[in-house]
Design a protein around this motif. Structure first.
Motif, PDB file in Angstrom:
ATOM      1  N   SER A   1       0.828  -1.212   0.000  1.00 48.98           N
ATOM      2  CA  SER A   1       0.000   0.000   0.000  1.00 48.98           C
ATOM      3  C   SER A   1       0.859   1.257   0.000  1.00 48.98           C
ATOM      4  O   SER A   1       0.491   2.272  -0.592  1.00 48.98           O
ATOM      5  N   SER A   2       2.028   1.201   0.637  1.00 45.05           N
ATOM      6  CA  SER A   2       2.937   2.350   0.633  1.00 45.05           C
ATOM      7  C   SER A   2       3.505   2.591  -0.761  1.00 45.05           C
ATOM      8  O   SER A   2       3.665   3.738  -1.193  1.00 45.05           O
TER       9      SER A   2
ATOM     10  N   GLN B   1       1.961   1.943  -3.491  1.00 39.78           N
ATOM     11  CA  GLN B   1       0.876   2.455  -4.325  1.00 39.78           C
ATOM     12  C   GLN B   1       0.499   3.895  -3.984  1.00 39.78           C
ATOM     13  O   GLN B   1      -0.200   4.547  -4.760  1.00 39.78           O
ATOM     14  N   ASP B   2       0.986   4.400  -2.860  1.00 39.59           N
ATOM     15  CA  ASP B   2       0.654   5.744  -2.401  1.00 39.59           C
ATOM     16  C   ASP B   2       1.668   6.735  -2.952  1.00 39.59           C
ATOM     17  O   ASP B   2       2.808   6.800  -2.506  1.00 39.59           O
TER      18      ASP B   2
ATOM     19  N   ARG C   1       2.024   9.808  -2.514  1.00 43.90           N
ATOM     20  CA  ARG C   1       2.540  10.767  -1.539  1.00 43.90           C
ATOM     21  C   ARG C   1       3.726  10.204  -0.770  1.00 43.90           C
ATOM     22  O   ARG C   1       4.598  10.940  -0.320  1.00 43.90           O
ATOM     23  N   ARG C   2       3.775   8.888  -0.619  1.00 42.61           N
ATOM     24  CA  ARG C   2       4.854   8.249   0.131  1.00 42.61           C
ATOM     25  C   ARG C   2       5.927   7.661  -0.779  1.00 42.61           C
ATOM     26  O   ARG C   2       7.018   7.323  -0.301  1.00 42.61           O
TER      27      ARG C   2
END
Length: 332
Positions: free
Chosen positions: A67-68, A70-71, A73-74
């Motif tokens: 999930s990180s 795919q983010d 912003r991260r």
């Protein structure tokens, strides 16, 4: 030598792929180099090597979970394969044979690292095999004509090769159904100590010149500039020591491109490439890990806005784009 495959999760569905399982491949030589690659973004997630005392550590920045990655912003392209074209296309305008193509603008008025849905956002097809003394992972992706504004259906492949001599090689290939541009590279943030910043690392770049950019990192229509005596003079190894680096060096000598050394751990890395340029970025804008790694992105020299692409980045039907970069790991 060993290859392991395991699922790490599933994407939420994008890029027209729908929810897709993401696999992790571990290529372990058993001789001091083990590499972990995910099919999401054809990403380099771990590169495990020993230090001078024999302790094994990860030498690239990684994020905690899928999930990180795919983010956005991260994840500023952590370990990703970048495409179709890395770096910036000014004003998102690509000129080919006098025809202007409008690319996706994903950073203000500019197109960066392939657009909003670049190659880093796809789940790539993959299969792995033993080849003589190498462990080999083939990763493939096909994107349609008009994707992010680029002309031509593009078939791309990146092959990860890991061998007993502690070498990690990226082999890139691509073909297109129409004239287009291609610039594939890997965006790993290297940190040979495995933690902290890279300020204590020593960097050497085998280049006498660098591309001249404006304040928006667009290349100016002028020859590369000599770096002797400037802040970019890394012809001899010296500490990074807080220097903010975001430039593209011109590689005139094919013997080697760059060397990175961490005196504390004794780990060293030598980069060799067949490409004419090396982008170096000290990760100053990386929100989660500022200055936590150093990007060494081999590729074509960036083209000034509005210019026809150079032969290194242009790809016509019937031709094959090729790019090979090798990272060799040493202990000192």
């Amino acid at each position: 030598m060993n290859i392991r495959k395991e699922a790490v999760g599933s994407t939420r569905g994008h890029c027209g792929q729908g929810p897709t399982t993401v696999d992790s491949y571990t290529l372990d030589t058993g001789d001091g180099l083990s590499v972990v690659i995910w099919t999401y973004g054809a990403s380099t997630v771990e590169v495990l090597t020993p230090d001078r005392s024999g302790m094994v550590g990860n030498t690239v920045v990684r994020l905690p979970d899928l999930s990180s990655y795919q983010d956005r912003r991260r994840n500023p392209y952590v370990g990703s394969t970048l495409g179709r074209y890395c770096r910036i296309v000014g004003d998102g305008r690509l000129r080919l044979d006098g025809v202007e193509h409008e690319l996706d603008r994903n950073e203000g008025r500019h197109h960066v690292h392939g657009g909003s849905i670049g190659f880093d956002r796809y789940v790539w097809e993959a299969d792995a095999e033993h080849q003589d003394d190498e462990l080999v992972l083939h990763m493939r992706l096909v994107t349609p004509d008009g994707d992010q504004g680029y002309p031509g259906t593009l078939s791309a492949e990146v092959v990860y090769r890991v061998d007993r001599h502690r070498r990690l090689t990226f082999d890139y290939r691509a073909t297109s159904t129409a004239p287009t541009v291609v610039g594939l590279t890997n965006h790993a943030f290297w940190n040979l100590s495995g933690s902290g910043t890279v300020d204590h690392h020593r960097l050497a770049v085998n280049a006498d010149r660098a591309v001249v950019f404006d304040s928006e990192l667009l290349p100016l229509p002028q020859p590369p500039s000599p770096i002797a005596g400037t802040a970019l003079d890394y012809r001899e190894p010296r500490p990074i020591a807080g220097a903010q680096i975001d430039n593209c060096f011109v590689l005139d000598d094919p013997a080697w491109a760059a060397e990175l050394y961490d005196p504390a751990s004794g780990r060293a890395m030598r980069v060799l490439t067949d490409q004419p340029g090396l982008g170096v970025y000290s990760a100053d804008k990386f929100t989660d890990h500022p200055r936590g790694g150093l990007c060494l992105e081999a590729g074509a020299l960036p083209d000034p806005p509005g210019r026809e692409p150079s032969p290194f980045s242009r790809l016509d039907p019937g031709e094959v784009y090729r790019h090979r970069t090798t990272h060799e790991f040493l202990i000192r």
